[in-house]
Design a protein around this motif. Structure first.
Motif, PDB file in Angstrom:
ATOM      1  N   GLU B 110       8.464  -0.966  40.355  1.00 61.91           N
ATOM      2  CA  GLU B 110       7.527  -1.759  39.542  1.00 61.91           C
ATOM      3  C   GLU B 110       8.138  -2.267  38.237  1.00 61.91           C
ATOM      4  OE1 GLU B 110       4.322   0.843  38.387  1.00 61.91           O
ATOM      5  OE2 GLU B 110       5.663   2.249  37.381  1.00 61.91           O
ATOM      6  N   GLY B 156       3.378   6.966  40.943  1.00 61.11           N
ATOM      7  CA  GLY B 156       3.947   7.537  39.728  1.00 61.11           C
ATOM      8  C   GLY B 156       4.767   6.490  39.011  1.00 61.11           C
ATOM      9  N   HIS B 157       4.958   6.726  37.716  1.00 63.25           N
ATOM     10  CA  HIS B 157       5.638   5.740  36.884  1.00 63.25           C
ATOM     11  C   HIS B 157       6.866   6.364  36.237  1.00 63.25           C
ATOM     12  CE1 HIS B 157       2.059   3.318  37.550  1.00 63.25           C
ATOM     13  NE2 HIS B 157       1.344   4.353  37.193  1.00 63.25           N
ATOM     14  N   TRP B 162      10.345   5.472  41.272  1.00 60.70           N
ATOM     15  CA  TRP B 162      10.985   4.156  41.384  1.00 60.70           C
ATOM     16  C   TRP B 162      12.136   4.186  42.398  1.00 60.70           C
ATOM     17  CZ3 TRP B 162      11.145   4.066  35.349  1.00 60.70           C
ATOM     18  CH2 TRP B 162       9.840   3.840  34.863  1.00 60.70           C
TER      19      TRP B 162
END
Lengths: 446, 175
Positions: B110, B156-157, B162
């Motif tokens: 993202e 999740g960030h 990622w």
């Protein structure tokens, strides 16, 4: 949509004579300079438009509240609480008692009336007064079908904004965007449209296929966007009059990142072939397709200058994502972004002077603007993720979307639309029913 | 093309991370039965003795015993040594089941912009296609599709999520 538009002449003889006298008093025109940052909001009184019947009065109240809300959202005006008003609206409509408005420090006064006329149409007229100069600044009347009252209210707000700031307004506009809901890995995305103030919200697609990046045509009757219909990502055109969507052209690879040309005749977009994305145009009338870039790097996110002569786009041909400009025939490619970080989503201002962009640096995302030659970069806002600026038609306000981690475990995503002034002030959420992304601001209808 | 096919003898033994790959629920949606078994299963009688795993030639067989995905670095689309090992197993499996067509999905994390990520996902999917092609898989058997950052598999960030999302996923085509 048709309107009868006419100036209101000085119909009341005595008052007119008085006003002409007042106008000779030497005084600087009532004005808000919107090019300065942190302008103190101008106190303004918006009285309820009057009506002879209850139905007319209801239109009047509704129109006034839409005008008031439009002006308030700009951050440039501060509509005063009507409880503080001394003179009542009916009396204002005969002639304002300026002293009454000076007492509450209203610098501008707006009044008007709503009237059903013989053929079932609604006539609305308004006047804008400079309270301290005791002078009418503008007066106009509009006749339309009653269902259009909201649009007339926005048009009146545009007139007021224009008269006071000297800039075109942007209230009689719409936003097309992507409505989102569901968890990030099973996100349902739908094309949605609404008025600039969130009213008249409508979903245009059902969410059966992934849709992205809608943009208006100059006539604002069509939207170009990316759809994964039948799991084949291609650019489509959605016709707002017929509700029909049609694939744009017959391309061998994914087409994406579409935008209309300023004359509405072409769509400029990326096409990926054997993994490589280049920029193409497609003429909607002749179906002639033209290739503008031919490079092994990613070339995407093209946007025309308002005169149609130049194109700004995103490319990683220099090793990382940067902003480039070229002539509209693909010649003369030149990099314009030279700051630290990666740059993306360039969009040419409708005024032609600036390019808005998304910037990524140090794990943060920014929305900013730069001159068309890349000079004078200014960052307006930053967050975990902000992306995809779109210009209000007057080139003074940007809308974009912001994503924030959400939920108890912070693994979800909350995505919303925001607007911000070119000065970096007045950042506000644009309220949508669900999560939202990829906003595109419509042009004004001239 | 920046993509280079590295020496074929460099068969890495390690394919860590692939066995536990999350299910590709959203991205493998499509019409019902799209992922049905594509080759005849051995008769039940013959299989009873030892086999408790997926039927050979099935989607499950491919995912569990071969590994359906490879991972990419940030803003990268080169096929890493780990990815080459997985793709070699994929190619061997595809040689064994020559009637199976595949769709390679390219995905991104993202931390990029939407349109650029669509282009990057397309590059990743094609990098996988090119590598399989170099290993003898006919290009006509391979379709590609980019989802950009639209279909993360790990929520999740953070970098852990990622890294899982920057991927190329090989799915078996319907019929």
């Amino acid at each position: 949509m048709m309107f009868n538009r006419q100036s209101i002449w000085f119909v009341r003889g005595m008052a007119a004579a008085f006003m002409v006298c007042a106008a000779t008093v030497a005084r600087a025109d009532l004005r808000v300079d919107i090019t300065r940052g942190t302008v103190e909001a101008m106190p303004i009184a918006v009285t309820d438009f009057v009506g002879r019947t209850e139905a007319e009065a209801q239109f009047g109240r509704d129109v006034s509240s839409v005008i008031s809300a439009d002006l308030e959202r700009t951050g440039l005006f501060r509509p005063l609480d009507s409880k503080a008003f001394i003179q009542d609206a009916a009396a204002v409509n005969v002639m304002p008692r300026f002293g009454d408005w000076r007492v509450i420090n209203a610098q501008a006064l707006i009044n008007g009336k709503a009237e059903m006329i013989g053929d079932g149409r609604l006539k609305m007229e308004f006047r804008l007064w400079d309270v301290f100069a005791e002078q009418q600044m503008i007066g106009r009347a509009y006749t339309t079908v009653p269902g259009n009252w909201r649009r007339v209210a926005h048009i009146i707000a545009d007139e007021i904004y224009k008269r006071i700031t000297g800039e075109a307004g942007y209230f009689d506009t719409q936003i097309v965007y992507i409505s989102e809901n569901g968890p990030p890995n099973r996100r349902v995305k739908r094309l949605a449209i609404m008025d600039q103030d969130g009213a008249n919200h409508q979903f245009l697609t059902e969410g059966n296929e992934l849709v992205l990046t809608p943009r208006f045509s100059p006539s604002r009757r069509e939207i170009t966007f990316l759809s994964y219909y039948q799991r084949i990502p291609r650019v489509y055109i959605f016709n707002l009059d017929t509700g029909r969507q049609e694939i744009l052209g017959d391309f061998p690879g994914m087409t994406f990142a579409p935008r209309f040309s300023p004359d509405g005749k072409k769509v400029i977009m990326s096409m990926a072939e054997d993994g490589n994305s280049d920029i193409y145009t497609m003429n909607m009338g002749t179906h002639v397709r033209k290739r503008l870039t031919k490079h092994s790097a990613i070339d995407t996110s093209p946007s025309y200058s308002p005169d149609g002569k130049r194109v700004v786009f995103n490319s990683d041909r220099g090793g990382s994502q940067q902003i480039y400009v070229m002539d509209s025939d693909g010649r003369g490619v030149k990099r314009i972004s030279y700051g630290k970080g990666r740059y993306a989503t360039p969009v040419w201002s409708p005024r032609g002077d600036l390019i808005a962009f998304t910037k990524m640096r140090g794990g943060r995302f920014f929305i900013g603007v730069m001159g068309k030659d890349g000079s004078g970069e200014r960052l307006l806002t930053e967050a975990f993720l902000v992306e995809a600026p779109t210009w209000a038609p007057n080139g003074r306000v940007l809308m974009f979307f912001r994503e924030d981690p959400s939920g108890a475990d912070k693994k979800g995503t909350r995505s919303r639309l925001y607007s911000i002034d070119l000065t970096g002030d007045n950042e506000r959420e644009v309220v949508t029913p669900l999560d939202a992304s990829d906003p595109a601001w419509s042009p004004l209808i001239p | 093309m920046r993509f280079k096919i590295l020496a074929l003898f460099a068969a890495a033994a390690l394919i860590a991370g692939c066995e536990t790959a999350p299910d590709e629920t959203a991205a493998s949606g499509g019409s019902g039965g799209a992922q049905a078994t594509v080759s005849a299963q051995p008769s039940a009688a013959a299989a009873t003795a030892q086999r408790v795993g997926p039927a050979p030639g099935s989607k499950e067989d491919f995912v569990v015993n071969v590994g359906d995905r490879v991972f990419f670095g940030f803003d990268k689309f080169d096929v890493t040594a780990d990815a080459q090992a997985v793709l070699k197993k994929q190619a061997a499996w595809l040689q064994k089941y020559p009637n199976v067509g595949i769709i390679v999905q390219g995905h991104c994390d993202e931390r990029g912009t939407r349109e650029y990520n669509l282009a990057l996902g397309e590059r990743r999917a094609n990098a996988v296609k090119d590598y399989l092609s170099a290993l003898g898989i006919a290009r006509t058997r391979v379709r590609t599709i980019s989802f950009g950052k639209e279909r993360p598999v790990a929520l999740g960030h953070d970098e852990a999520a990622w890294a899982q999302n920057r991927r190329g996923v090989t799915t078996l085509a319907a019929d």
